[in-house]
Write a protein that holds these residues in place. Structure first.
Motif, PDB file in Angstrom:
ATOM      1  N   ASP A  84      -9.544  22.165  17.066  1.00 51.74           N
ATOM      2  CA  ASP A  84     -10.666  21.264  17.316  1.00 51.74           C
ATOM      3  C   ASP A  84     -11.865  21.695  16.473  1.00 51.74           C
ATOM      4  O   ASP A  84     -11.761  22.614  15.668  1.00 51.74           O
ATOM      5  CB  ASP A  84     -11.002  21.190  18.817  1.00 51.74           C
ATOM      6  N   ASP A  85     -12.997  21.023  16.650  1.00 48.61           N
ATOM      7  CA  ASP A  85     -14.173  21.278  15.813  1.00 48.61           C
ATOM      8  C   ASP A  85     -14.860  22.612  16.106  1.00 48.61           C
ATOM      9  O   ASP A  85     -15.705  23.046  15.319  1.00 48.61           O
ATOM     10  CB  ASP A  85     -15.193  20.151  15.979  1.00 48.61           C
ATOM     11  N   LYS A  86     -14.512  23.260  17.197  1.00 46.40           N
ATOM     12  CA  LYS A  86     -15.134  24.536  17.556  1.00 46.40           C
ATOM     13  C   LYS A  86     -14.259  25.740  17.225  1.00 46.40           C
ATOM     14  O   LYS A  86     -14.764  26.826  16.970  1.00 46.40           O
ATOM     15  CB  LYS A  86     -15.470  24.549  19.039  1.00 46.40           C
ATOM     16  N   ILE A 106     -16.331  28.135  14.870  1.00 48.80           N
ATOM     17  CA  ILE A 106     -17.523  27.653  14.182  1.00 48.80           C
ATOM     18  C   ILE A 106     -18.606  28.731  14.207  1.00 48.80           C
ATOM     19  O   ILE A 106     -19.411  28.842  13.278  1.00 48.80           O
ATOM     20  CB  ILE A 106     -17.998  26.303  14.754  1.00 48.80           C
ATOM     21  N   TRP A 120     -18.810  21.632   5.663  1.00 48.72           N
ATOM     22  CA  TRP A 120     -18.587  22.233   6.982  1.00 48.72           C
ATOM     23  C   TRP A 120     -19.200  21.385   8.082  1.00 48.72           C
ATOM     24  O   TRP A 120     -18.627  21.265   9.169  1.00 48.72           O
ATOM     25  CB  TRP A 120     -19.145  23.657   7.021  1.00 48.72           C
ATOM     26  N   TYR A 123     -16.823  18.138   8.185  1.00 54.36           N
ATOM     27  CA  TYR A 123     -15.411  18.339   8.523  1.00 54.36           C
ATOM     28  C   TYR A 123     -15.159  19.734   9.088  1.00 54.36           C
ATOM     29  O   TYR A 123     -14.387  20.516   8.522  1.00 54.36           O
ATOM     30  CB  TYR A 123     -14.535  18.131   7.275  1.00 54.36           C
ATOM     31  N   PRO A 124     -15.769  20.082  10.205  1.00 54.30           N
ATOM     32  CA  PRO A 124     -15.628  21.458  10.712  1.00 54.30           C
ATOM     33  C   PRO A 124     -14.185  21.851  11.044  1.00 54.30           C
ATOM     34  O   PRO A 124     -13.750  22.956  10.721  1.00 54.30           O
ATOM     35  CB  PRO A 124     -16.519  21.481  11.949  1.00 54.30           C
ATOM     36  N   ARG A 125     -13.443  20.954  11.677  1.00 53.65           N
ATOM     37  CA  ARG A 125     -12.069  21.287  12.064  1.00 53.65           C
ATOM     38  C   ARG A 125     -11.205  21.565  10.836  1.00 53.65           C
ATOM     39  O   ARG A 125     -10.459  22.547  10.792  1.00 53.65           O
ATOM     40  CB  ARG A 125     -11.472  20.145  12.895  1.00 53.65           C
TER      41      ARG A 125
END
Length: 145
Positions: A84-86, A106, A120, A123-125
């Motif tokens: 996921d994004d975190k 993150i 980043w 599109y963090p994931r």
């Protein structure tokens, strides 16, 4: 793998086209040419360099997807435990390299000064996934990277 050697003049022409296209992130024909020569030295067609490599801070780096593809082609496996994004966590394994679970968060990206970059934020994931792949493959089976 390609056994045919591509003449330098053809590589130069390809390098100019790749740089002009702007499609592969190579800013100059010289960057493209250098990567294409590396690809040819590794037994690959020079055009594969445009597909499989980034130029990051002036240095060639194998793209995460290309690294993962080579790892899996060599018998490596990855199981995504969190995605996921975190946080992204993957469990990497290879018969010759053992097993390792790699996590990138993150918060780690922020501490490393990465999370403030546009890509980043957008599109963090995907960026976390790339970091996990790079570290995981290099940890378990570095000959692929």
């Amino acid at each position: 793998m390609s056994n045919a050697v591509v003449p330098v003049s053809d590589i130069q022409a390809m390098a100019v086209a790749v740089a002009k296209s702007g499609l592969f992130g190579m800013k100059s024909p010289e960057q493209a040419m250098a990567l294409m020569l590396i690809a040819q030295a590794e037994g690959m067609h020079p055009a594969i360099a445009a597909r499989d490599y980034h130029v990051i801070q002036g240095r060639p780096a194998l793209k995460a997807d290309a690294m993962l593809a080579r790892f899996q082609a060599a018998g490596g496996k990855v199981e995504w435990l969190r995605y996921d994004d975190k946080e992204v966590t993957g469990k990497f394994s290879h018969a010759q390299g053992g097993t390792a679970t790699i996590t990138w968060t993150i918060e780690q990206a922020r501490s490393a000064g990465l999370a403030s970059k546009d890509v980043w934020r957008q599109y963090p994931r995907q960026m976390l996934r790339s970091r996990v792949i790079s570290e995981g493959v290099k940890t378990i089976y570095p000959g692929v990277a």
